[in-house]
Design a protein around this motif. Structure first.
Motif, PDB file in Angstrom:
ATOM      1  N   ALA A 160      48.791  39.166  39.233  1.00  0.00           N
ATOM      2  CA  ALA A 160      47.355  38.021  38.580  1.00  0.00           C
ATOM      3  C   ALA A 160      46.476  38.466  39.367  1.00  0.00           C
ATOM      4  CB  ALA A 160      48.122  37.210  39.711  1.00  0.00           C
ATOM      5  N   ARG A 170      47.367  35.491  34.578  1.00  0.00           N
ATOM      6  CA  ARG A 170      46.116  34.756  35.184  1.00  0.00           C
ATOM      7  C   ARG A 170      45.350  35.973  35.055  1.00  0.00           C
ATOM      8  NH1 ARG A 170      49.577  31.661  37.211  1.00  0.00           N
ATOM      9  NH2 ARG A 170      50.464  32.804  38.782  1.00  0.00           N
ATOM     10  N   THR A 223      41.388  37.133  30.236  1.00  0.00           N
ATOM     11  CA  THR A 223      41.646  37.260  29.106  1.00  0.00           C
ATOM     12  C   THR A 223      41.206  38.034  28.342  1.00  0.00           C
ATOM     13  OG1 THR A 223      40.434  34.828  29.779  1.00  0.00           O
ATOM     14  CG2 THR A 223      40.338  35.016  27.463  1.00  0.00           C
TER      15      THR A 223
END
Lengths: 533, 258
Positions: B155, B180, B183
């Motif tokens: 993550a 997570r 993006t």
């Protein structure tokens, strides 16, 4: 206070429209009384849910005020004390027959997302809400015709059609709340008007209840109507055929009729096949001339797969960044950091829908390449997957809600020749700067390929000064009318644009429209105070 | 940092409704005319690779994909995001990548060979799992075959220093990426144009297998057999009740309330 309208000489006349029969007839209408409420209770199958009597308790009155007496823009407030929520066409028929005989005004309401106050009562008319008439009957897998109740929420029709491999041809920002009956009654346009045409073409049949209670079945299948004991009274009509040229096409009067000629209770809509390949790109360019080039190139390079072209200007994009982006934050940052020579770049959303991913992608690729190489666009963002497609559309759908949070919004929805699309926004902006109306931002976004601009003028203060509103209207409408444009491209007339209809139509046209109204609703009970001047 | 390898997979787009004709067994998954995209977790891996490259000048990001000829599109997307080079191991059109034919063991074996062939590979970044077979095995299998350290479901990746998770500068490290982490960026016009000129080497599966000294049969024969494919049972319609008493009655009937 001196009249602002006099200072601005764009030649707009506020002549006194000669009083037509509707005005004098509507004075004979009354609001509902206790005995009327009892009658309505007796004809509804679920009176406990179907009747909201504001005179019975404060809680009910509150609910009516919040949900039914106010519109989405919060510009209009009615004072209805009675909301009826029928579940079947037979109930609607009984209600209207009674109201017609007793001269009680009725305002029909769907999702209450309209932008002209057309679904908000003007005083204490009965509100007839279609929210409980929401069954989907069927979708013919060969013709693509979907038959459903008028109270179906547009999103649910999209979902149902998608299950079966079809696409519902109407798509607008409010689809999570608006109902198809309202869409039909306002002839809603939406994002895909360019590709699939409007409701006048896609609606193939409907069931509508007239003011005197008669039910018209216009090319619609009634075999699924729940209330079988009543159906023997009606002739079996043709069943949602794609083509039927037998007589005057009456349903066209109700499409865009805004509930003033009859209440739409069922619709049959022709749905195209669901496209399996969708591509969306967001383009950044410097001037409207570049946008015109994009429009031309898109028709040449994308041709039959082009499904939507939408424009968003800088002012709007800034408001979206401030109030709206949400999921699109990442995109917004990348977007606004694009290097452009203009300080006010324009953003264009291009969407294609087709059935072959490879060939569609290759068309989109050559389209973007040719725009970039000719410097028509400064930058372009091509969505890689469904998530990015939704994000880009999310920006376009955030236009309306974002500006609504920025201040008081003077909303305009106009049609102009595509070549002069941005001229109105620019002319209005200049005129407002010269007038002494302070603190106004002109935002322009919309369906550029249809020549339809949503011009929203945001005032920093929230109070909505009437004189300011009139002055702004004056400026915008004269700018539109001198270019022979339309002052309401798709939002309709409702309450907000009634007085302009008198000035934009010929005498003969107005006379005939008035006669049509008189024919369908001689007592003027349907949606009084709206539509015709 | 020298080379970062990012294996990517072309799968059915996550938003597509999957249609299955269960009478046809594994062949019953409707693949024709269905929108395909890069596996979302692979997208995140590509994004992470590019972010690491941006922080470490001189690193090269290589995108690799095993699949039919349309995979070049998927590799181009990775290049448009910023990868430097692509390798496409082309399979015959009827070879299924969604567990029916090619399975994680075969892919991991191929990737091991490529990592060794490429040499100077400091990091292999993969998505944590593909959304069609949902195995999550390729990363760990590859790490095992390479005898490399691995970290799955990352993550956050920090290079060089302190807390969270650090990738030490060891060769042949394998990391799989979770939601997570970042993006993924949009391919923008300037980069899309540059991507067209970036090199993509295509080699057929048969030739690759030969070059790496693997056994073609072993690669193509799945370790596990797909016995049955079916849609999840449709959600049952709810019941409407007329009153609170009726609701209580129903709840008692179903033994949900005393």
């Amino acid at each position: 206070m001196f009249s602002l309208t006099r200072r601005l000489s764009f030649g707009l006349r506020y002549t006194n429209v000669p009083s037509r029969r509707n005005e004098s007839n509507s004075k004979k209408l009354r609001g509902p009384a206790a005995q009327d409420v009892s009658y309505f209770r007796s004809v509804l199958t679920r009176p406990s849910h179907g009747v909201l009597d504001g005179t019975a308790s404060h809680d009910v009155k509150d609910e009516i005020d919040k949900k039914y007496n106010t519109d989405w823009t919060r510009h209009y407030k009615g004072s209805s004390d009675l909301v009826l929520r029928p579940q079947t066409t037979w109930e609607v028929s009984s209600i209207l027959k009674y109201c017609n005989e007793n001269h009680i005004g009725v305002t029909t309401q769907g999702g209450n997302t309209g932008l002209c106050g057309g679904a908000t009562p003007i005083s204490n008319e009965v509100v007839l809400s279609m929210e409980y008439m929401n069954r989907i009957y069927k979708l013919d897998e060969y013709s693509g015709v979907m038959t459903c109740d008028a109270g179906c929420i547009l999103q649910s029709l999209h979902d149902y059609a998608e299950e079966k491999g079809f696409l519902f041809p109407l798509d607008i920002g409010s689809k999570g709340t608006c109902q198809i009956g309202g869409n039909v009654s306002t002839n809603a346009g939406g994002h895909h008007f360019f590709r699939f045409g409007g409701m006048h073409g896609t609606v193939v049949g409907m069931e509508v209840v007239l003011a005197d209670g008669r039910v018209l079945r216009l090319n619609i299948d009634n075999s699924e109507d729940g209330n079988n004991e009543r159906t023997h009274q009606f002739q079996q009509s043709s069943a949602s055929l794609r083509k039927d040229n037998t007589g005057y096409d009456l349903k066209q009067l109700f499409i865009g009729g805004e509930g003033t000629l009859g209440i739409v209770t069922k619709v049959a809509v022709a749905c195209p096949a669901l496209p399996t390949s969708k591509n969306v790109a967001l383009l950044v360019c410097n001037s409207y001339n570049d946008v015109l080039q994009i429009l031309k190139t898109s028709k040449e390079e994308l041709g039959e797969i082009l499904s939507a072209i939408e424009l968003i200007d800088s002012n709007t994009m800034n408001f979206i960044q401030k109030y709206g982006a949400g999921n699109g934050d990442h995109l917004m940052t990348e977007l606004l950091s694009s290097e452009t020579t203009s300080k006010q770049p324009l953003f264009i959303l291009v969407e294609t829908q087709g059935c072959n991913q490879e060939s569609d992608f290759s068309k989109m690729d050559s389209f973007l390449t040719s725009l970039y190489e000719s410097s028509t666009i400064e930058n372009g963002f091509l969505a890689q997957d469904s998530k990015q497609i939704e994000e880009i559309w999310g920006l376009r759908e955030a236009c309306n809600p974002s500006v609504a949070q920025a201040g008081y919004v003077h909303k305009f929805d106009v049609s102009i020749g595509i070549e002069s699309y941005m001229e109105v926004a620019e002319e209005v902006s200049d005129a407002l700067k010269k007038s002494n109306l302070p603190d106004l931002t002109v935002c322009c976004w919309g369906h550029v390929a249809d020549g339809n601009a949503h011009i929203n003028i945001i005032s920093g203060k929230f109070d909505g000064d009437v004189n300011e509103a009139e002055a702004i209207e004056n400026i915008v409408y004269s700018s539109v009318m001198k270019r022979k444009g339309s002052i309401s491209a798709e939002h309709g007339i409702g309450q907000s644009k009634r007085k302009y209809i008198g000035q934009t139509k010929d005498e003969a046209v107005l006379e005939l429209m008035s006669q049509v109204k008189n024919l369908f609703d001689p007592n003027f009970i349907l949606n009084p105070g709206k539509y015709l001047p | 940092m020298r080379k970062i390898l990012v294996p990517i997979k072309r799968v059915i787009d996550y938003a597509q409704k999957i249609r299955v004709d269960s009478s046809k067994g594994p062949q019953g998954v409707q693949l024709k005319n269905v929108k395909m995209s890069m596996n979302p977790f692979c997208e995140i891996a590509v994004e992470e690779a590019i972010q690491l490259k941006e922080k470490n000048k001189g690193a090269e990001v290589v995108a690799i994909s095993v699949g039919p000829k349309q995979c070049t599109e998927t590799i181009r997307t990775a290049l448009a995001m910023g990868a430097d080079r692509g390798i496409h191991i082309e399979t015959k059109p009827d070879v299924r990548g969604d567990y029916v034919d090619l399975q994680p063991w075969a892919i991991a074996s191929l990737l091991k060979g490529i990592v060794e062939k490429e040499d100077a590979v400091d990091l292999v970044l993969l998505g944590k799992q593909s959304i069609d077979s949902d195995c999550g095995q390729t990363g760990p299998l590859l790490a095992g075959l390479l005898n490399a350290p691995q970290a799955t479901f990352a993550a956050n990746i920090e290079r060089g220093d302190d807390g969270s998770f650090t990738v030490e500068r060891e060769t042949d490290t394998v990391i799989t990426c979770d939601l997570r982490l970042n993006t993924p960026r949009y391919p923008t016009m300037p980069n899309i144009m540059k991507a067209k000129k970036k090199p993509v080497d295509t080699i057929s599966l048969e030739d690759m297998v030969k070059e790496l000294g693997l056994d073609l049969d072993e690669v193509l024969t799945p370790q596990n057999e797909v016995v049955e494919v079916y849609e999840p049972p449709p959600r049952k319609e709810g019941e409407t009740v007329g009153s609170i008493d009726e609701l209580l009655g129903k709840l008692k009937e179903k033994g949900l309330v005393a």
